[in-house]
Design a protein around this motif. Structure first.
Motif, mmCIF file in Angstrom:
data_model
loop_
_atom_site.group_PDB
_atom_site.id
_atom_site.type_symbol
_atom_site.label_atom_id
_atom_site.label_comp_id
_atom_site.label_asym_id
_atom_site.label_seq_id
_atom_site.Cartn_x
_atom_site.Cartn_y
_atom_site.Cartn_z
ATOM 1 N N TYR A 188 0.291 4.190 -0.162
ATOM 2 C CA TYR A 188 -0.302 5.333 0.529
ATOM 3 C C TYR A 188 -0.451 5.089 2.035
ATOM 4 C CZ TYR A 188 -1.445 6.280 -4.313
ATOM 5 O OH TYR A 188 -1.377 6.459 -5.672
ATOM 6 N N SER A 189 0.171 4.025 2.534
ATOM 7 C CA SER A 189 0.120 3.709 3.957
ATOM 8 C C SER A 189 0.560 4.920 4.784
ATOM 9 C CB SER A 189 1.028 2.509 4.246
ATOM 10 O OG SER A 189 1.084 2.251 5.619
ATOM 11 N N LYS A 190 -0.175 5.207 5.821
ATOM 12 C CA LYS A 190 0.063 6.400 6.639
ATOM 13 C C LYS A 190 1.504 6.481 7.142
ATOM 14 C CE LYS A 190 -2.986 8.887 9.676
ATOM 15 N NZ LYS A 190 -4.016 8.791 10.688
ATOM 16 N N TRP A 230 6.783 10.123 -6.419
ATOM 17 C CA TRP A 230 6.406 10.050 -5.015
ATOM 18 C C TRP A 230 7.632 9.882 -4.142
ATOM 19 C CZ3 TRP A 230 1.368 10.555 -3.376
ATOM 20 C CH2 TRP A 230 0.406 10.572 -4.392
ATOM 21 N N LYS A 256 4.303 8.175 4.960
ATOM 22 C CA LYS A 256 4.239 9.626 4.716
ATOM 23 C C LYS A 256 4.518 9.948 3.248
ATOM 24 C CE LYS A 256 5.292 10.724 9.439
ATOM 25 N NZ LYS A 256 6.089 11.435 10.403
ATOM 26 N N SER A 257 3.965 9.124 2.361
ATOM 27 C CA SER A 257 4.166 9.313 0.925
ATOM 28 C C SER A 257 3.521 10.610 0.455
ATOM 29 C CB SER A 257 3.558 8.146 0.139
ATOM 30 O OG SER A 257 4.219 6.945 0.448
ATOM 31 N N HIS A 258 4.243 11.323 -0.369
ATOM 32 C CA HIS A 258 3.703 12.549 -0.943
ATOM 33 C C HIS A 258 4.323 12.776 -2.320
ATOM 34 C CE1 HIS A 258 7.399 13.767 1.112
ATOM 35 N NE2 HIS A 258 7.482 14.739 0.225
ATOM 36 N N ASP A 296 0.847 -1.193 0.000
ATOM 37 C CA ASP A 296 0.000 0.000 0.000
ATOM 38 C C ASP A 296 0.883 1.243 0.000
ATOM 39 O OD1 ASP A 296 -1.828 2.032 0.301
ATOM 40 O OD2 ASP A 296 -2.449 1.453 2.323
ATOM 41 N N SER A 323 8.680 8.566 -0.188
ATOM 42 C CA SER A 323 8.235 7.906 1.032
ATOM 43 C C SER A 323 9.373 7.927 2.043
ATOM 44 C CB SER A 323 7.823 6.455 0.745
ATOM 45 O OG SER A 323 6.709 6.426 -0.103
#
Length: 94
Positions: free
Chosen positions: A41-43, A59, A46-48, A39, A61
């Protein structure tokens, strides 16, 4: 089981080898790669999204402290993630 297939750039492989003497960091990198495959986008990652001059939109991470992994989705298949770089800010954001 990974939701995404991961491919690693030659640059990532070179960056990863630079942590050879820092096994603890390599293990953390390995853990983050597993999470990205499950995942992205797992919290905890901190992917942005970032826009790098030589790569474009991709992206970032968080691994630990200053260490980041830069990755992107394949343009041909969104179930494929290409892992581009790993290292400190100076390395990955250049």
């Amino acid at each position: 089981m990974n939701k995404y297939s991961l491919y690693f750039s030659n640059e990532f492989k070179r960056n990863y080898k630079s942590f050879k003497k820092r096994r603890d960091t390599q293990y953390k990198i390995d853990d983050v790669i597993v999470l990205i495959g499950k995942d992205p986008y797992s919290k905890g990652l901190k992917s942005h999204m970032v826009n790098l001059s030589k790569i474009g939109k991709c992206w970032s991470s968080r691994v630990d402290g200053d260490i980041r992994i830069i990755w992107t989705f394949s343009k041909k298949d969104t179930n494929i993630i290409i892992v581009l770089r790993v290292g400190g800010h100076d390395i990955v954001y250049s």
